[in-house]
Design a protein around this motif. Structure first.
Motif, PDB file in Angstrom:
ATOM      1  N   PRO A  42     -22.360  62.398  13.801  1.00 25.40           N
ATOM      2  CA  PRO A  42     -22.094  62.645  15.225  1.00 25.40           C
ATOM      3  C   PRO A  42     -22.870  63.844  15.764  1.00 25.40           C
ATOM      4  CG  PRO A  42     -20.054  62.207  14.054  1.00 25.40           C
ATOM      5  CD  PRO A  42     -21.122  62.329  13.016  1.00 25.40           C
ATOM      6  N   PHE A  43     -23.071  64.878  14.939  1.00 30.48           N
ATOM      7  CA  PHE A  43     -23.873  66.036  15.362  1.00 30.48           C
ATOM      8  C   PHE A  43     -25.290  65.606  15.726  1.00 30.48           C
ATOM      9  CE2 PHE A  43     -27.094  69.099  13.883  1.00 30.48           C
ATOM     10  CZ  PHE A  43     -26.871  70.153  14.758  1.00 30.48           C
ATOM     11  N   CYS A  44     -25.907  64.793  14.860  1.00 30.97           N
ATOM     12  CA  CYS A  44     -27.275  64.324  15.115  1.00 30.97           C
ATOM     13  C   CYS A  44     -27.344  63.423  16.343  1.00 30.97           C
ATOM     14  CB  CYS A  44     -27.808  63.585  13.889  1.00 30.97           C
ATOM     15  SG  CYS A  44     -28.121  64.646  12.462  1.00 30.97           S
ATOM     16  N   LEU A  45     -26.397  62.505  16.453  1.00 31.65           N
ATOM     17  CA  LEU A  45     -26.384  61.609  17.606  1.00 31.65           C
ATOM     18  C   LEU A  45     -26.166  62.388  18.894  1.00 31.65           C
ATOM     19  CD1 LEU A  45     -24.322  58.590  16.173  1.00 31.65           C
ATOM     20  CD2 LEU A  45     -26.820  58.838  16.331  1.00 31.65           C
ATOM     21  N   GLY A  46     -25.359  63.450  18.818  1.00 35.97           N
ATOM     22  CA  GLY A  46     -25.137  64.294  19.982  1.00 35.97           C
ATOM     23  C   GLY A  46     -26.374  65.057  20.404  1.00 35.97           C
ATOM     24  N   LYS A  47     -27.305  65.255  19.490  1.00 36.16           N
ATOM     25  CA  LYS A  47     -28.572  65.909  19.806  1.00 36.16           C
ATOM     26  C   LYS A  47     -29.598  64.926  20.368  1.00 36.16           C
ATOM     27  CE  LYS A  47     -27.783  70.143  18.208  1.00 36.16           C
ATOM     28  NZ  LYS A  47     -27.880  71.373  19.019  1.00 36.16           N
ATOM     29  N   GLY A  48     -29.198  63.660  20.487  1.00 33.40           N
ATOM     30  CA  GLY A  48     -30.114  62.646  21.007  1.00 33.40           C
ATOM     31  C   GLY A  48     -30.968  61.992  19.946  1.00 33.40           C
ATOM     32  N   LEU A  49     -30.646  62.189  18.665  1.00 34.06           N
ATOM     33  CA  LEU A  49     -31.406  61.580  17.582  1.00 34.06           C
ATOM     34  C   LEU A  49     -30.869  60.183  17.297  1.00 34.06           C
ATOM     35  CD1 LEU A  49     -31.590  64.623  15.117  1.00 34.06           C
ATOM     36  CD2 LEU A  49     -33.030  64.113  17.098  1.00 34.06           C
ATOM     37  N   ASP A  50     -31.678  59.352  16.635  1.00 32.27           N
ATOM     38  CA  ASP A  50     -31.213  58.026  16.240  1.00 32.27           C
ATOM     39  C   ASP A  50     -30.907  58.023  14.740  1.00 32.27           C
ATOM     40  OD1 ASP A  50     -33.682  57.784  14.890  1.00 32.27           O
ATOM     41  OD2 ASP A  50     -34.614  56.793  16.607  1.00 32.27           O
TER      42      ASP A  50
ATOM     43  N   SER B 121     -22.307  71.818  17.727  1.00 33.13           N
ATOM     44  CA  SER B 121     -23.254  72.911  17.497  1.00 33.13           C
ATOM     45  C   SER B 121     -22.519  74.245  17.384  1.00 33.13           C
ATOM     46  CB  SER B 121     -24.286  72.981  18.626  1.00 33.13           C
ATOM     47  OG  SER B 121     -25.102  71.836  18.636  1.00 33.13           O
ATOM     48  N   LEU B 122     -21.573  74.465  18.277  1.00 31.07           N
ATOM     49  CA  LEU B 122     -20.775  75.687  18.244  1.00 31.07           C
ATOM     50  C   LEU B 122     -19.927  75.740  16.975  1.00 31.07           C
ATOM     51  CD1 LEU B 122     -19.676  78.269  19.589  1.00 31.07           C
ATOM     52  CD2 LEU B 122     -17.975  76.820  20.754  1.00 31.07           C
ATOM     53  N   LEU B 123     -19.321  74.622  16.634  1.00 36.04           N
ATOM     54  CA  LEU B 123     -18.481  74.563  15.436  1.00 36.04           C
ATOM     55  C   LEU B 123     -19.291  74.889  14.183  1.00 36.04           C
ATOM     56  CD1 LEU B 123     -15.741  73.848  14.144  1.00 36.04           C
ATOM     57  CD2 LEU B 123     -16.491  71.456  14.090  1.00 36.04           C
ATOM     58  N   GLY B 124     -20.481  74.297  14.052  1.00 33.38           N
ATOM     59  CA  GLY B 124     -21.313  74.541  12.884  1.00 33.38           C
ATOM     60  C   GLY B 124     -21.796  75.977  12.794  1.00 33.38           C
TER      61      GLY B 124
END
Length: 414
Positions: free
Chosen positions: A248-256, A378-381
């Motif tokens: 979900p972190f990656c998808l939230g960054k717009g990655l596939d 991002s904040l959590l990490g």
């Protein structure tokens, strides 16, 4: 004299154990990525992903000390072979269900539980066998070289995972994992494993509870091990939870999903580079311990930086550097830790400490999965990575821990 004193590093049994794990590693990394992707696509729940990630850790936490006591008294070779065989057959069954379009989330969770039970026995068994197949002075090199090849295979698997999921689908990946585990079990049948000191001794609940009590007493009465437990629990709680919600972190960054697979492979690339460095360089024990002491807090700080990056290229570069630092520190710790434990108590003590470490990871996965429903990832990490630096200060506050590791590496006898 112990028979391991005369062994060469690249002996037949070490090679068989090493290459047998490569098949299962390749299938496991493909499976872990594809099944996480399938669950998130089907449910959209980070909490459920946290639960899926935590199952294996909770099993390791509750069964770890018992598994160690059982392994101490069992034929470790058949423990390794049997657990790979069970996992392989289970994965093939799940893959066939997936091909029939009847795969459900509860089936994935049940399979995760079965695999976790097998891993709870496989991991400490293979760790203790490794220490008996090479000379103590070669243990860091052996673990680094074996880990390097596993990292290479994992790198390939993670790098290909996105494309395989996109073009071939989840059922094929599950079947591939099952086949790789069966191949691994077959090759492990030909390993000659030395008998452990307690091999063949009776196993019953009373004995297992007595061993658990002995292991707990040994750890709790030794300040060095108590400190290691505190570090393991707290560092894993704050530092490992993002693994459960990395997709979900990656998808939230717009990655596939393909880019997600590439980022996952960077961990293996960095680990490969790190283990090659540790396996080929003859670093003095004093310097190795210092690299470990400073490597862990540095990697936590670098992880905090990683989670603030916004583009694929910056994420890739930052994770590449961070995973390298973490790999070097872990390679040193894994070897030094096994040498610190008396040989006749290795499975029991390592199982008890793995229980504490797994408990921290399991709780972290659950909590991070729940918190991720409401907090920016991002904040959590970033915040959790910064907090995870604090436990490692204990190794500087209590220098007997580093002295214990150093003495174990310098000692010719275990």
């Amino acid at each position: 004299m112990n028979e391991t004193k005369t062994l060469k590093l690249w002996n037949k049994n070490f090679i068989l154990l090493w290459q047998g794990t490569l098949f299962s590693t390749f299938g496991d990394v493909l499976y872990s990525i594809c099944i996480g992707y399938w669950v998130y696509e089907k449910t959209g729940s980070t909490a459920l992903m946290g639960l899926l990630s935590s199952i294996s850790m909770f099993v390791a936490m509750f069964l770890g000390p018992f598994c160690g006591a059982i392994i101490d008294r069992s034929h470790r070779k058949w423990m390794i072979v049997g657990t790979d065989l069970i996992r392989g057959l289970t994965m093939i069954g799940l893959g066939l269900i997936a091909m029939s379009q009847h795969l459900e989330v509860w089936m994935v969770l049940a399979t995760a539980f079965i695999a976790a039970l097998c891993n709870a026995f496989f991991t400490p068994a293979s760790m203790t066998v490794m220490t008996d197949l090479v000379m103590p002075k070669d243990l860091v090199r052996a673990q680094s070289l074996a880990g390097g090849m596993r990292s290479l295979v994992a790198m390939i698997g993670k790098g290909l995972s996105g494309a395989i999921i996109a073009f071939l689908g989840v059922p094929f990946v599950i079947l591939l994992n099952g086949i790789s585990l069966l191949i691994s079990a077959f090759t492990e049948c030909f390993i000659d494993v030395p008998r452990a000191p307690k091999t063949g001794m009776p196993i019953n609940l009373k004995i297992l509870l007595a061993d658990l009590k002995e292991g707990a007493r040994y750890v709790l009465n030794d300040r060095c091990f108590r400190i290691i437990v505190v570090i393991a629990v707290t560092a894993n709680f704050f530092g490992s939870g993002m693994n459960a919600v990395f997709l979900p972190f990656c998808l939230g960054k717009g990655l596939d999903v393909v880019q997600y697979g590439y980022l996952m492979s960077l961990q293996s690339i960095s680990a490969l580079i790190g283990t090659i460095v540790m396996g080929t360089l003859n670093i003095r024990p004093e310097l190795r311990i210092k690299l470990m002491l400073f490597g862990f807090p540095l990697s936590s700080l670098l992880f905090a930086v990683c989670y603030s990056m916004q583009t694929f290229n910056t994420l890739a570069l930052s994770f590449l550097i961070t995973f390298f630092v973490s790999a070097v520190a872990n390679a040193i710790l894994n070897a030094a830790f096994m040498l610190v434990i008396p040989r006749e108590k290795r499975a029991m003590i390592s199982g008890f400490i793995m229980m504490a470490s797994s408990g921290g990871q399991a709780l972290s996965s659950l909590v991070f999965g729940l918190v991720a429903e409401f907090v920016d990832l991002s904040l959590l990490g970033t915040v959790s990575s910064l907090i995870s630096i604090l436990p490692f200060a204990l190794m500087f506050i209590y220098p007997e821990v580093q002295k214990r590791f150093l003495q174990a590496e310098l000692s010719p006898e275990l």
